[in-house]
Enzyme design. Structure first.
Site, PDB file in Angstrom:
ATOM      1  N   HIS A 378       0.875  -1.173   0.000  1.00  0.00           N
ATOM      2  CA  HIS A 378       0.000   0.000   0.000  1.00  0.00           C
ATOM      3  C   HIS A 378       0.909   1.219   0.000  1.00  0.00           C
ATOM      4  CE1 HIS A 378      -3.107  -2.774   2.072  1.00  0.00           C
ATOM      5  NE2 HIS A 378      -3.284  -2.769   0.760  1.00  0.00           N
ATOM      6  N   GLU A 381       1.478   3.600   2.974  1.00  0.00           N
ATOM      7  CA  GLU A 381       1.995   3.051   4.230  1.00  0.00           C
ATOM      8  C   GLU A 381       3.516   3.080   4.136  1.00  0.00           C
ATOM      9  OE1 GLU A 381      -0.085  -0.673   4.776  1.00  0.00           O
ATOM     10  OE2 GLU A 381      -2.023   0.344   4.583  1.00  0.00           O
ATOM     11  N   HIS A 519       3.341  -3.435   6.596  1.00  0.00           N
ATOM     12  CA  HIS A 519       2.209  -2.529   6.375  1.00  0.00           C
ATOM     13  C   HIS A 519       2.237  -1.417   7.433  1.00  0.00           C
ATOM     14  CE1 HIS A 519      -0.499  -4.809   3.464  1.00  0.00           C
ATOM     15  NE2 HIS A 519       0.545  -5.611   3.617  1.00  0.00           N
ATOM     16  N   GLU A 611       2.033  -4.918  10.957  1.00  0.00           N
ATOM     17  CA  GLU A 611       1.479  -3.563  10.991  1.00  0.00           C
ATOM     18  C   GLU A 611       2.377  -2.755  11.921  1.00  0.00           C
ATOM     19  OE1 GLU A 611      -1.045  -2.444   9.256  1.00  0.00           O
ATOM     20  OE2 GLU A 611      -1.968  -4.274   8.477  1.00  0.00           O
TER      21      GLU A 611
END
Length: 775
Positions: A378, A381, A519, A611
């Site tokens: 992404h 990110e 991410h 994350e």
């Protein structure tokens, strides 16, 4: 359909429209004391695709197709396809190569002129706005909850601690994790207050509306006041008048207001809404820009020591051109252990560069495992991108200094770092800047594809096969590894991103053992499976290697300085601390076509998602802290590639390595395969395992292998003997004579077959005789 349902749907579609607007359009206005930064592409066509996100809510994707570069999505072609997974009794043979390398990229070469013109228009707005002072850290959580106060709030879930830029609400309004600060009363006396805890020169405010599927709330205009004691307040001025700043026109687009040069130095700042959307209420999310100053009274000395790092790395955000320069500088500093190559190009023509780090770069070494980190799937990110650029610098520096941990890692591992899987999306977000890109701009590819949902859905293929075998009571045809890519994915109608195809080709050409996909936007490590079997919104869906995946996730989470902090607050609407900051991906929310599931089911590689931070695109001032938060985690996770078993599978007679041998661990229903030279790696937790190796044309071999607790793998080699049929085939193919042992073996097999057939014939005759006597 009830009236309430109609109203809810109407609000939802309005929300979708707002996301479309905030992702693509903006407004450029100027005036005394205020700067609003947005842009409009009048040559772009915009469509909305309801694409599920890795985040807890579902947002639309914005697809912009420039007329000059309106190319169709690339259709993935593969020789490894199958209509029905269970049509063969053994897994499909995979072509392997001992090369395992890509051509070296010369970063001295300039960027293609067409790409240069397409991506960078040489317009002033192509450069991100540089702030005089950095954010205080409402979004990154450096500003703690007790530092936020408000005149009033509707409920706990809409309290002042929720008034943070880009904070995300839960699916349902009314929970304790809602999407903004919302005042209880609707009048001009309401305010949100931030305590900087130190004398600060405030320079600006960034405002957003409320994050909500069902509500539409944002501030149209507002005032700002400053104070040193919360008793006497000084308003922000516009000449001789109190300044009134423009707010938002939608809920998602961040809008910046800069104060004039005579901004007040104070400890406290208040945002005081003056008007708001007429059908909504007073709600906002905010970030405050300010430079902290030394406190002459030294009252808060313990707070004046800024966190940081001693590592001398390039801590800033690197666009495509700057990333190339940095990777080139690392390669030149450490030419003996680095190799830069590209795995393909993005839709806009930007190359997807990989930095390889190894003591023999450019080639696979027998017995040396291959590891990869992937960042920037992404594009917005951005932290993972910078961490990998930091990591390659750090490894180079420490290797030259003789750091034994790094030297061992480089000599025993072939490391591949892909900092930007979605370079097009990153450039879109970078042009807006870390604070003004918003929550979604740059997330998707230029074509509007979420690449986290773009890999072949092999979960369905596997589960359909299991159901087929269960119904037919035949497990002999079940494939539990190297599941082929289905035909629908390789057809002309398949909408597969060019970037996704490049990564799949990369996976198929290099025998990766372990990987992590970086991410942002949360603080948690997720492990496969990412998709639920019955399409439930979320449900624990473990792999056969669940225990080892949990170990991998725990290794990263427990060494991450923020995840492991018991006093940290949740980022958005999930409290992952109750799961020790790890969770099965499908148990968070189901994701079809994820990289993790594809990697596990189509290759030998184990893959998790990290994350990294609550803030997807942290300000450059936050990068040294984020590096320290993640440095140990990045290193120790790479070291896990040396856990479990490794060995070489050879032909007993020739000592040649056997490719595509199947390695089965008893009680774990997921096999792996040897690669071209016969070497293999099987990630396992400590314990004793019965391992069986089989290969076409060879007799299977089984042995017990014990995995120890030490940080190095157990060597478990196998030597396989050819079957008589295979030996006979090879000898006859060469026109040779059969050796005596093989002649004897064939004679024994013929006699055994003759006895068995004779016994069967006699049994049938006896049965027929009994039947005749009985009749």
């Amino acid at each position: 359909m009830s009236e309430g349902t109609v109203m809810a749907q109407s609000l939802y579609f309005t929300f979708v429209l707002s996301c479309l607007i905030c992702g693509s359009y903006g407004l450029v206005s100027s005036g005394i004391g205020i700067t609003t930064v947005r842009s409009v592409d009048y040559n772009a066509t915009t469509t909305v695709t309801p694409t599920e996100r890795r985040d807890s809510t579902t947002k639309p994707s914005t697809t912009q197709s420039n007329k000059s570069t309106n190319a169709p999505a690339v259709r993935l072609t593969s020789t490894t396809t199958s209509k029905v997974l269970t049509t063969t009794t053994r897994p499909p043979k995979t072509t392997t190569t001992a090369n395992y390398s890509f051509n070296t990229e010369d970063l001295n070469e300039g960027i293609d002129k067409k790409v240069e013109k397409r991506v960078w228009n040489k317009e002033p707005e192509d450069e991100p706005l540089e702030f005089e002072c950095p954010p205080l850290g409402l979004e990154s959580l450096r500003v703690k909850d007790p530092q936020l106060r408000a005149s009033s709030y509707k409920r706990r879930g809409l309290g002042p601690h929720r008034g943070r830029l880009n904070i995300q609400s839960g699916i349902e309004d009314g929970d304790i994790y809602d999407g903004a600060w919302c005042a209880q009363y609707e009048d001009k006396k309401q305010w949100l207050e931030v305590d900087a805890r130190r004398p600060t020169r405030f320079t600006g405010v960034i405002l957003q509306g409320r994050s909500s599927i069902w509500s539409w709330d944002f501030i149209l205009t507002y005032k700002v006041q400053f104070s040193n004691d919360t008793l006497v307040w000084q308003p922000a001025m516009n000449g001789t008048k109190e300044a009134v700043f423009e707010g938002n026109q939608d809920t998602e687009t961040p809008v910046l207001a800069l104060f004039n040069e005579s901004a007040t130095v104070a400890r406290y700042i208040r945002i005081n809404p003056q008007s708001w959307y007429e059908n909504g209420t007073i709600c906002l999310r905010a970030e405050v820009l300010g430079c902290t100053l030394p406190d002459p009274n030294n009252i808060y000395a313990w707070q004046q020591t800024e966190q940081g790092t001693k590592d001398k790395l390039d801590f800033r955000h690197h666009n495509y051109k700057e990333m190339r320069k940095l990777m080139k500088s690392v390669s030149e500093a450490c030419p003996d252990i680095t190799h830069i190559y590209s795995i393909g190009k993005s839709h806009m023509g930007l190359k997807m560069y990989v930095m390889e780090i190894s003591d023999h770069p450019g080639k696979h070494e027998l017995g040396e495992p291959e590891f990869r980190y992937v960042a920037g799937m992404h594009g917005n990110e951005a932290l993972g991108r910078e961490l990998l650029l930091n990591l390659m610098q750090y490894i180079c520096q420490e290797y030259k200094l003789g750091n034994q941990r790094i030297v061992r890692l480089v000599k025993e591992t072939r490391i591949h770092l892909l900092p930007s899987m979605n370079p097009d999306g990153y450039e879109m977000a970078f042009k807006k800047g870390s604070e003004l890109a918003g929550w979604a701009l740059g997330r998707y590819s230029y074509q509007g594809i979420d690449m986290n949902h773009n890999f072949a859905d092999l979960n369905k293929v596997m589960w359909d096969a299991i159901e087929f075998d269960f119904q037919n009571n035949d497990k002999s045809k079940l494939i539990n590894h190297y599941i082929p890519i289905p035909e629908y994915y390789t057809s002309e109608d398949a909408f597969v991103a060019l970037e996704t195809r490049a990564v799949i080709n990369w996976m198929q050409n290099i025998p990766f053992v372990l990987s992590a996909n970086l991410h942002g936007g949360e603080l948690v490590v997720t492990y496969p499976f990412d998709r639920t079997e019955d399409w439930a919104p979320h449900d624990d869906t473990p792999t056969p290697d669940n225990s080892f995946f949990r170990w991998l996730a725990t290794v990263y989470a427990s060494t991450n300085q923020v995840m492991s902090n018991p006093d940290r607050r949740p980022c958005h609407n999930e409290n992952f601390q109750r799961y020790n900051n790890i969770i099965n991906g499908a148990n968070w929310h189901t994701v079809q076509g994820s990289m993790n599931d594809f990697s596990y089911l189509h290759t030998n590689c184990f893959d998790v998602t990290v994350e990294l931070s609550c803030d997807k695109f942290p300000h450059a001032s936050e990068l040294p802290i984020e590096w320290e938060n993640n440095k140990e985690s990045l290193l120790i996770y790479m070291e896990q590639v040396h856990r479990g078993l490794k060995g070489v599978i050879r032909d007993k007679d020739t000592e040649a390595g056997i490719a595509d041998a199947i390695i089965k661990v008893d009680d774990i229903d997921h096999h792996i395969r040897s690669v071209a030279d016969g070497d293999y790696w099987r990630l396992l937790n400590p314990g004793e395992y019965e391992v069986t190796v089989s290969a076409e044309g060879y007799n299977p071999s089984t042995r017990m292998c014990r995995v120890m607790y030490e940080h190095y793998p157990t060597i478990c080699d196998f030597r396989l003997t050819k079957t008589p049929k295979q030996r006979l085939k090879e000898i006859l193919a060469k026109g040779g004579k059969l050796p005596k042992d093989l002649q004897l073996r064939l004679r024994q097999l013929r006699l055994r077959k003759l006895r068995a057939s004779t016994k069967a014939i006699n049994s049938r005759r006896a049965a027929a005789s009994r039947k005749a006597r009985g009749s």
